[in-house]
Write a protein that holds these residues in place. Structure first.
Motif, PDB file in Angstrom:
ATOM      1  N   ARG A  31    -108.334 -99.697 -64.749  1.00 55.91           N
ATOM      2  CA  ARG A  31    -108.363 -99.335 -66.164  1.00 55.91           C
ATOM      3  C   ARG A  31    -109.793 -99.474 -66.706  1.00 55.91           C
ATOM      4  NH1 ARG A  31    -104.256 -99.670 -69.966  1.00 55.91           N
ATOM      5  NH2 ARG A  31    -103.017 -98.853 -68.217  1.00 55.91           N
ATOM      6  N   HIS A  94    -111.331 -92.235 -79.129  1.00 60.14           N
ATOM      7  CA  HIS A  94    -110.524 -91.915 -77.965  1.00 60.14           C
ATOM      8  C   HIS A  94    -109.070 -92.271 -78.289  1.00 60.14           C
ATOM      9  CE1 HIS A  94    -108.874 -92.410 -73.879  1.00 60.14           C
ATOM     10  NE2 HIS A  94    -109.884 -91.681 -73.430  1.00 60.14           N
ATOM     11  N   PRO A  95    -108.083 -91.558 -77.758  1.00 57.97           N
ATOM     12  CA  PRO A  95    -106.682 -91.880 -78.075  1.00 57.97           C
ATOM     13  C   PRO A  95    -106.225 -93.246 -77.574  1.00 57.97           C
ATOM     14  CG  PRO A  95    -106.822 -90.162 -76.389  1.00 57.97           C
ATOM     15  CD  PRO A  95    -108.192 -90.325 -76.949  1.00 57.97           C
ATOM     16  N   GLN A  96    -106.898 -93.798 -76.573  1.00 56.63           N
ATOM     17  CA  GLN A  96    -106.448 -95.076 -76.013  1.00 56.63           C
ATOM     18  C   GLN A  96    -107.466 -96.195 -76.158  1.00 56.63           C
ATOM     19  OE1 GLN A  96    -104.610 -94.804 -72.111  1.00 56.63           O
ATOM     20  NE2 GLN A  96    -105.101 -96.939 -71.623  1.00 56.63           N
ATOM     21  N   TYR A  97    -108.719 -95.866 -76.409  1.00 52.16           N
ATOM     22  CA  TYR A  97    -109.768 -96.875 -76.459  1.00 52.16           C
ATOM     23  C   TYR A  97    -110.403 -96.891 -77.845  1.00 52.16           C
ATOM     24  CZ  TYR A  97    -109.313 -95.904 -71.446  1.00 52.16           C
ATOM     25  OH  TYR A  97    -108.806 -95.692 -70.192  1.00 52.16           O
ATOM     26  N   ASP A 117    -109.289-101.488 -74.781  1.00 51.39           N
ATOM     27  CA  ASP A 117    -108.109-100.724 -74.382  1.00 51.39           C
ATOM     28  C   ASP A 117    -106.957-101.101 -75.309  1.00 51.39           C
ATOM     29  OD1 ASP A 117    -106.241 -99.230 -72.856  1.00 51.39           O
ATOM     30  OD2 ASP A 117    -105.770-101.002 -71.647  1.00 51.39           O
ATOM     31  N   LEU A 118    -106.286-100.093 -75.886  1.00 55.30           N
ATOM     32  CA  LEU A 118    -105.189-100.333 -76.807  1.00 55.30           C
ATOM     33  C   LEU A 118    -103.846-100.491 -76.093  1.00 55.30           C
ATOM     34  CD1 LEU A 118    -106.165 -97.807 -79.621  1.00 55.30           C
ATOM     35  CD2 LEU A 118    -106.530-100.286 -79.603  1.00 55.30           C
ATOM     36  N   LYS A 119    -103.811-100.264 -74.788  1.00 54.31           N
ATOM     37  CA  LYS A 119    -102.557-100.336 -74.042  1.00 54.31           C
ATOM     38  C   LYS A 119    -102.532-101.503 -73.068  1.00 54.31           C
ATOM     39  CE  LYS A 119    -101.264 -95.495 -74.577  1.00 54.31           C
ATOM     40  NZ  LYS A 119    -100.804 -94.247 -73.915  1.00 54.31           N
ATOM     41  N   SER A 120    -103.260-102.531 -73.410  1.00 54.55           N
ATOM     42  CA  SER A 120    -103.210-103.789 -72.652  1.00 54.55           C
ATOM     43  C   SER A 120    -103.581-104.909 -73.601  1.00 54.55           C
ATOM     44  CB  SER A 120    -104.172-103.753 -71.455  1.00 54.55           C
ATOM     45  OG  SER A 120    -105.519-103.629 -71.899  1.00 54.55           O
TER      46      SER A 120
END
Length: 276
Positions: A31, A94-97, A117-120
């Motif tokens: 990631r 960014h859509p995830q960061y 990171d938005l998904k961790s």
């Protein structure tokens, strides 16, 4: 021929012990790698030289990528490009960061920025009353992160260390405990004190001495010749910008860097990574 390190271990034995495929650490490393690739591509798009730094240069030289027990990526840009790079990342999300600095996260008081990171989520397993845990939990964004450090020449080492102590004290004493005082102190250092230090450096510092900018907590002193111009370096099979002389950079920071440290000196961050 299988490369054997000074400890008798090999690349494969290290991988199997620390970051085998499918492990949480390896998932975190991949990631972070994706985040670093995104930063490198964005920097190239807007014409900002941006390179991997520190232990990632060491990892590239010794392991061809991550140090097996490491869950960290550091990148550096010149101080003159730092604000423009961060402003672009914030203006083109960014859509995830997400770019984390004091503008996007009022609990972040550092003189560098992070791509988060938005998904961790990094969950500290330090003691509840520890300084590190309090600093971590004061922040809005707590996911896996890539640090983005500014660096510059004309540095005065003792003044850079003094600046770091001032910045550390704001984070250690006030973060998560006295948010208004922390924010006031951060703004005072960021907008008045450190610019004054920078002016003193331009008047009396060594133009060929490069260090992390005032307020960062890292003190390696590097000659200009090993820093710029950037030179391609392979990290995890991808080509990144690296320092002009990665061998000299590693020797300054780590000495005989091709030797592995003893097991009890292999620094592992005290966090657990949870993926969302």
């Amino acid at each position: 021929m299988i490369e054997t390190f000074n400890t008798g271990e090999t690349q494969e034995s290290l991988r199997q012990e620390y970051n085998p495929n499918g492990s949480v650490l390896r998932k975190a490393q991949l990631r972070l790698l994706d985040m670093a690739i995104y930063l490198q591509e964005t920097a190239k798009k807007i014409g900002v030289p941006c390179r991997i730094d520190g232990g990632n240069v060491l990892g590239a030289m010794r392991h061809g990528g991550f140090i097996p027990w490491d869950d960290d990526i550091d990148m550096v840009v010149s101080y003159k490009d730092f604000k423009r790079f961060c402003d672009y990342l914030k203006a083109h999300p960014h859509p995830q960061y997400v770019l984390q600095d004091n503008d996007t996260d009022p609990g972040f008081y550092k003189e560098w920025a992070c791509l988060r990171d938005l998904k961790s989520e990094n969950r500290s397993h330090e003691a509840n009353d520890s300084v590190d845990r309090r600093m971590h939990e004061a922040q809005k964004f707590r996911g896996l992160h890539v640090d983005i450090f500014p660096y510059e020449g004309n540095m005065i080492p003792w003044l850079q260390r003094f600046a770091a102590k001032l910045s550390v004290n704001v984070n250690v004493k006030f973060a998560g405990r006295h948010p208004r005082l922390a924010q006031t102190s951060y703004k005072l250092l960021h907008n008045i004190v450190f610019p004054m230090f920078r002016l003193v450096g331009r008047l009396f510092g060594n133009p060929d001495l490069y260090m992390h900018s005032y307020g960062a907590w890292f003190y390696e002193q590097n000659p200009r010749r090993c820093m710029t111009p950037h030179k391609d370096i392979v990290f995890e099979g991808y080509t990144f910008e690296g320092p002009a002389d990665p061998d000299e950079l590693c020797r300054i920071a780590y000495g005989n860097y091709m030797d592995l440290p003893p097991r009890d000196k292999r620094d592992r961050h005290k966090v657990d990574v949870v993926f969302k």
